[in-house]
Design a protein around this motif. Sequence first.
Motif, PDB file in Angstrom:
ATOM      1  N   LEU A 237       0.833  -1.207   0.000  1.00  0.00           N
ATOM      2  CA  LEU A 237       0.000   0.000   0.000  1.00  0.00           C
ATOM      3  C   LEU A 237       0.864   1.253   0.000  1.00  0.00           C
ATOM      4  CD1 LEU A 237      -2.486  -1.282   2.736  1.00  0.00           C
ATOM      5  CD2 LEU A 237      -2.967  -1.086   0.297  1.00  0.00           C
ATOM      6  N   LYS A 238       0.389   2.260  -0.713  1.00  0.00           N
ATOM      7  CA  LYS A 238       1.121   3.536  -0.752  1.00  0.00           C
ATOM      8  C   LYS A 238       0.933   4.290   0.556  1.00  0.00           C
ATOM      9  CE  LYS A 238      -0.584   4.941  -4.787  1.00  0.00           C
ATOM     10  NZ  LYS A 238      -0.926   5.635  -5.979  1.00  0.00           N
ATOM     11  N   ASN A 239       1.858   5.190   0.835  1.00  0.00           N
ATOM     12  CA  ASN A 239       1.766   6.007   2.053  1.00  0.00           C
ATOM     13  C   ASN A 239       0.859   7.211   1.786  1.00  0.00           C
ATOM     14  OD1 ASN A 239       2.122   7.599   4.267  1.00  0.00           O
ATOM     15  ND2 ASN A 239       4.331   7.284   4.401  1.00  0.00           N
ATOM     16  N   LEU A 240      -0.270   7.271   2.457  1.00  0.00           N
ATOM     17  CA  LEU A 240      -1.213   8.376   2.225  1.00  0.00           C
ATOM     18  C   LEU A 240      -0.934   9.574   3.137  1.00  0.00           C
ATOM     19  CD1 LEU A 240      -4.615   6.447   1.848  1.00  0.00           C
ATOM     20  CD2 LEU A 240      -3.020   7.125   0.055  1.00  0.00           C
ATOM     21  N   ASP A 241      -0.134   9.366   4.165  1.00  0.00           N
ATOM     22  CA  ASP A 241       0.272  10.455   5.061  1.00  0.00           C
ATOM     23  C   ASP A 241      -0.947  11.305   5.498  1.00  0.00           C
ATOM     24  OD1 ASP A 241       1.892  12.138   6.519  1.00  0.00           O
ATOM     25  OD2 ASP A 241       2.430  13.394   4.793  1.00  0.00           O
ATOM     26  N   MET A 242      -1.862  10.659   6.208  1.00  0.00           N
ATOM     27  CA  MET A 242      -3.120  11.329   6.587  1.00  0.00           C
ATOM     28  C   MET A 242      -3.403  11.159   8.078  1.00  0.00           C
ATOM     29  SD  MET A 242      -5.631   9.767   3.703  1.00  0.00           S
ATOM     30  CE  MET A 242      -7.133  10.511   4.289  1.00  0.00           C
ATOM     31  N   ASP A 243      -4.286  12.016   8.567  1.00  0.00           N
ATOM     32  CA  ASP A 243      -4.768  11.895   9.946  1.00  0.00           C
ATOM     33  C   ASP A 243      -6.276  11.661   9.900  1.00  0.00           C
ATOM     34  OD1 ASP A 243      -2.459  12.854  11.895  1.00  0.00           O
ATOM     35  OD2 ASP A 243      -2.360  14.035  10.043  1.00  0.00           O
ATOM     36  N   VAL A 244      -6.725  10.608  10.566  1.00  0.00           N
ATOM     37  CA  VAL A 244      -8.164  10.303  10.582  1.00  0.00           C
ATOM     38  C   VAL A 244      -8.551   9.805  11.977  1.00  0.00           C
ATOM     39  CG1 VAL A 244      -7.987   9.495   8.174  1.00  0.00           C
ATOM     40  CG2 VAL A 244      -8.113   7.820  10.009  1.00  0.00           C
ATOM     41  N   THR A 245      -9.868   9.673  12.168  1.00  0.00           N
ATOM     42  CA  THR A 245     -10.345   8.913  13.314  1.00  0.00           C
ATOM     43  C   THR A 245     -11.104   7.717  12.748  1.00  0.00           C
ATOM     44  OG1 THR A 245     -11.435   8.998  15.470  1.00  0.00           O
ATOM     45  CG2 THR A 245     -12.560  10.141  13.652  1.00  0.00           C
ATOM     46  N   TYR A 246     -11.176   6.636  13.507  1.00  0.00           N
ATOM     47  CA  TYR A 246     -11.839   5.423  13.012  1.00  0.00           C
ATOM     48  C   TYR A 246     -13.040   5.099  13.892  1.00  0.00           C
ATOM     49  CZ  TYR A 246     -12.862   0.607  11.826  1.00  0.00           C
ATOM     50  OH  TYR A 246     -13.522  -0.539  11.463  1.00  0.00           O
ATOM     51  N   HIS A 247     -14.183   4.886  13.243  1.00  0.00           N
ATOM     52  CA  HIS A 247     -15.411   4.504  13.953  1.00  0.00           C
ATOM     53  C   HIS A 247     -15.586   2.990  13.873  1.00  0.00           C
ATOM     54  CE1 HIS A 247     -19.659   4.326  15.148  1.00  0.00           C
ATOM     55  NE2 HIS A 247     -19.857   3.589  14.064  1.00  0.00           N
ATOM     56  N   ASP A 248     -15.593   2.311  15.027  1.00  0.00           N
ATOM     57  CA  ASP A 248     -15.816   0.862  15.066  1.00  0.00           C
ATOM     58  C   ASP A 248     -17.306   0.568  14.917  1.00  0.00           C
ATOM     59  OD1 ASP A 248     -13.195  -0.541  16.218  1.00  0.00           O
ATOM     60  OD2 ASP A 248     -13.454   1.360  17.276  1.00  0.00           O
ATOM     61  N   PRO A 249     -17.725  -0.105  13.833  1.00  0.00           N
ATOM     62  CA  PRO A 249     -19.125  -0.556  13.768  1.00  0.00           C
ATOM     63  C   PRO A 249     -19.360  -1.546  14.919  1.00  0.00           C
ATOM     64  CG  PRO A 249     -18.036  -0.716  11.623  1.00  0.00           C
ATOM     65  CD  PRO A 249     -16.964  -0.464  12.624  1.00  0.00           C
ATOM     66  N   CYS A 250     -20.507  -1.456  15.588  1.00  0.00           N
ATOM     67  CA  CYS A 250     -20.733  -2.284  16.801  1.00  0.00           C
ATOM     68  C   CYS A 250     -20.550  -3.776  16.537  1.00  0.00           C
ATOM     69  CB  CYS A 250     -22.135  -2.044  17.348  1.00  0.00           C
ATOM     70  SG  CYS A 250     -22.437  -0.353  17.838  1.00  0.00           S
ATOM     71  N   ASP A 251     -21.165  -4.276  15.437  1.00  0.00           N
ATOM     72  CA  ASP A 251     -21.091  -5.720  15.198  1.00  0.00           C
ATOM     73  C   ASP A 251     -19.697  -6.153  14.773  1.00  0.00           C
ATOM     74  OD1 ASP A 251     -23.684  -6.124  15.951  1.00  0.00           O
ATOM     75  OD2 ASP A 251     -24.516  -5.992  13.930  1.00  0.00           O
ATOM     76  N   LEU A 252     -18.993  -5.300  14.056  1.00  0.00           N
ATOM     77  CA  LEU A 252     -17.643  -5.666  13.609  1.00  0.00           C
ATOM     78  C   LEU A 252     -16.647  -5.623  14.775  1.00  0.00           C
ATOM     79  CD1 LEU A 252     -16.198  -6.358  10.877  1.00  0.00           C
ATOM     80  CD2 LEU A 252     -15.387  -3.999  10.871  1.00  0.00           C
ATOM     81  N   GLY A 253     -16.720  -4.560  15.563  1.00  0.00           N
ATOM     82  CA  GLY A 253     -15.755  -4.376  16.647  1.00  0.00           C
ATOM     83  C   GLY A 253     -16.143  -5.096  17.922  1.00  0.00           C
TER      84      GLY A 253
END
Length: 359
Positions: A237-253
């Motif tokens: 994967l390429k380096n996207l050099d980004m800042d994000v937040t991640y939301h855990d879907p209830c059933d997945l997480g």
Amino acid sequence: MSVEEHRKDIETCFGTSCNFCERNCPVYRILRVKTYTCRGKNRAMLGMIDGHYDATERMADVVYTCTLCGACDVHCSMDNTDGFIELRKELVNKGLARPEYKDAVERIEETGDVYGRNIDTSRLFEDANDGEIPMYLGCQYKGNKNEVLDIIKVLAKMGIKVKIADDESCCGYIAHVLGYDDEAADIVDKFKEAFPHENFLTLCPSCTMFTQEAMALNSVHTVKHVHDLVKSGKVKLKNLDMDVTYHDPCDLGRRMGIIEEPREILRAMGVRIHEMENHGYFSMCCGAGGGMLITDPELVEDMAKQRMKQAIDTGVDILVTACPTCESTLLTGSMLARKEYKKRVKVMSIWELLDEALD
Ligand code: SF4
Ligand code: SF4
């Protein structure tokens, strides 16, 4: 399992009344009425089992005003949400479920789709019928042709060639969580007829969980599959050099424990994750679970806005998630939060970022 079989747990709750469950209940945090907490629902159940009162429409309102997100379960030693589904079944049997739910289940029985659409997936995705790995789309993605085609393209870049079923049918999860078990069993039969696979990929966390738990099938959420490829070094994967937040879907997480996998994929793309106050097992629901989208859209919007406020508080401009329902709900939440807090956080799917990171 019946409501009666939950008696011991409910009595324990009655005895402790610790209230830990209310801390991250997305419904209680908006309504601020204790009856709507997990403890409140358990109380209602105990009174009914003990014969102090019959179930009423008011009780049904309390029981169905719940996203079944499981946040109460992680703050408690008991599986409260299993009991809520049992209670919903009782309410259905007593004719007290909201009419909109009956309509939704009938729609699914008639059309195989929660929105009542007659979608011929063989025509929509005719270029994705010859892959090796069967992929189940589910109701949320089935009608979203462009997004699905983008995901198929991303997977093809990683060497994953999927095969979409000719005419897939709802997996039955919604009917099950609404308490319509007999109807859910028929819907499951139709699902298996249209999609006769034991091993397959999925895109929706709820479909994944339900096909694993209720049908003992080897469904794998595609994020998990991609994670395994990334981890093995087979996908660069390429380096996207980004800042994000991640939301855990209830059933997945929270339910399936797929918490680190999406984060490791993001980190492999050079994405820095700024966690929200609630994340991982203690994540907060977007608001759309448990059937609430069908009957309580305004409350769902308030919950989505509440979640997006947590995203705003991280200071980043992008929220990433891996569930089609969370994505569309949080998109609305983002617009509402922008109006109130004067800050926009863009909602993106993990597939969009993967697309950017792959040649
Ligand atoms: S955390 Fe569990 S035991 Fe405590 S009040 Fe909530 S449901 Fe009852
Ligand atoms: S499942 Fe979620 S919404 Fe329902 S009572 Fe528990 S924490 Fe609240």
